[in-house]
Design a protein around this motif. Structure first.
Motif, short mmCIF file in Angstrom:
data_model
loop_
_atom_site.label_atom_id
_atom_site.label_comp_id
_atom_site.label_asym_id
_atom_site.label_seq_id
_atom_site.Cartn_x
_atom_site.Cartn_y
_atom_site.Cartn_z
N UNK A 1 23.72 67.91 30.21
CA UNK A 1 24.68 69.23 30.65
C UNK A 1 25.27 69.33 31.75
N UNK A 2 26.51 69.33 32.61
CA UNK A 2 26.23 69.39 34.40
C UNK A 2 26.04 70.78 34.21
N UNK B 1 27.12 85.49 22.85
CA UNK B 1 27.99 84.10 23.90
C UNK B 1 29.40 84.28 23.81
N UNK B 2 29.70 84.63 22.27
CA UNK B 2 31.45 84.86 22.28
C UNK B 2 31.93 86.20 23.38
N UNK B 3 31.10 87.06 23.06
CA UNK B 3 31.44 88.54 24.07
C UNK B 3 31.52 88.17 25.75
N UNK B 4 30.53 86.96 26.10
CA UNK B 4 30.33 86.31 27.62
C UNK B 4 31.87 85.88 27.09
N UNK B 5 32.14 85.05 26.79
CA UNK B 5 33.42 84.20 26.55
C UNK B 5 34.46 85.36 27.30
N UNK B 6 34.00 86.12 26.36
CA UNK B 6 35.57 86.99 26.23
C UNK B 6 35.72 87.66 27.85
N UNK B 7 34.42 88.47 27.63
CA UNK B 7 34.43 88.67 29.58
C UNK B 7 34.11 87.75 30.52
N UNK C 1 34.99 79.69 29.77
CA UNK C 1 35.01 80.71 30.55
C UNK C 1 33.86 80.39 31.34
N UNK C 2 32.69 80.15 30.70
CA UNK C 2 30.81 79.20 30.12
C UNK C 2 30.83 78.06 30.62
N UNK C 3 32.03 77.52 31.05
CA UNK C 3 32.01 75.62 31.19
C UNK C 3 32.03 75.99 32.48
N UNK C 4 30.65 76.91 33.30
CA UNK C 4 30.66 76.87 35.35
C UNK C 4 29.20 76.41 34.83
N UNK D 1 27.01 81.43 35.97
CA UNK D 1 26.40 82.54 35.06
C UNK D 1 24.89 82.02 35.50
N UNK D 2 24.19 83.27 35.46
CA UNK D 2 22.79 83.43 35.31
C UNK D 2 22.00 83.57 34.77
#
Length: 329
Positions: A138-139, A61-67, A108-111, A76-77
């Protein structure tokens, strides 16, 4: 956030109600998601993740946030098996927050998260994951069994693959929540018909199909023959570009020997199965990694470019296609 034609809460409620009364629901609901001003699109793909942050889920999850920040992802899928070991108990199951909301916290993952169900999700209360109650909690959460998403020059076709596999209907070790799926032959026939119609009607430059189960895989689960027999001919006939799945806890890319299809596995969201690799034609197996990680995809009108990352943020493999010209590294 997604620009959706109809209220997702209303559609989820209708879907859930129909499933509870035993109606076969296979028609693909259609949604829109806005792309960037230049028409480009970026998204992340992660699967087989829901373990309350354990088994390196938090590191992924941390690296997903950075990328995600670097590539300015639009959504995100999730390729399914969202909550282990047996889905959610109900809409108040704390696992929803412990495995989703409290793990994927990067800005960045708040999509919007577009999710399908995996076989582990079906072992619990499958309808709970489809409920609008979770979207209210969680919307970001959006989950249907099958649906279609239009995003600029790309269309995504999310397919409920668990009901295709015969073994889930005969094994006695686990029970599954088949509400809305039975009678199974009708459900599968209707779903295949709807996917075929939707693909034939699509004028999108790029067509991407998303499911939980592998079509082809050098991983532990291997091929899903029922999908190869029933779904693959439809994808080939309609010139689909990518089939994206989870299920095998690895990252991989396999090229089709007789079509432009690429088979992409992103099932490294948490627990991985080290060393479980089956022999595969090296001309087709472009990439295989038996550890945790995720995939990033960037799309323009001219090009699809994808990359796989591990829990340290290393780019393990990248590949692109532009007007049928492929490259990888």
């Amino acid at each position: 956030m997604a620009m959706i034609k109809y209220s997702p809460a209303v559609l989820l409620l209708l879907y859930m109600t129909a499933a509870m009364v035993g109606v076969v629901v296979a028609e693909l609901q259609r949604f829109d998601h806005a792309v960037k001003s230049d028409g480009s699109l970026s998204f992340l793909v992660v699967g087989d993740w829901g373990r309350r942050g354990l088994y390196n889920q938090s590191n992924v999850a941390y690296q997903m946030g950075k990328v995600g920040e670097k590539t300015d992802v639009d959504f995100i899928i999730s390729t399914g098996d969202n909550f282990y070991d047996s889905g959610l108990i109900d809409v108040d199951d704390p696992a929803f927050f412990e495995s989703f909301s409290n793990v994927y916290t990067a800005p960045s993952l708040q999509k919007q998260w577009y999710s399908v169900l995996g076989n582990h999700d079906y072992r619990g209360n499958a309808l709970a994951q489809l409920s609008p109650v979770l979207t209210q909690k969680d919307s970001r959460w959006f989950c249907l069994k099958s649906f279609m998403l239009h995003a600029g020059n790309t269309e995504f076709f999310f397919v409920d693959t668990t009901p295709f596999q015969d073994k889930y209907f005969t094994e006695t070790k686990h029970t599954y929540d088949w509400r809305g799926v039975l009678p199974r032959p009708d459900y599968i026939a209707n779903l295949l018909k709807e996917v075929d119609i939707a693909l034939k009607e699509s004028n999108a430059k790029w067509k991407i199909v998303v499911g939980h189960h592998t079509m082809f895989s050098a991983g532990d689960h291997g091929n899903t023959q029922e999908l190869v027999d029933k779904l693959l001919p439809i994808l080939k006939e309609n010139e689909v570009n990518l089939y994206i799945n989870g299920h095998d806890h690895c990252l991989q890319q396999i090229s089709s020997p007789d079509s432009k299809l690429q088979f992409l596995t992103s099932g490294g969201g948490s627990k991985a199965w080290r060393g479980n690799t089956n022999p595969w034609n090296p001309n087709e197996l472009k990439f295989y990694y038996d550890g945790q990680g995720f995939m990033n995809c960037e799309i323009t009108y001219e090009k699809i470019q994808l990359a796989f990352y591990d829990i340290f943020g290393n780019e393990l493999h990248k590949w692109s296609v532009s007007e049928y010209v492929h490259s990888s590294s």
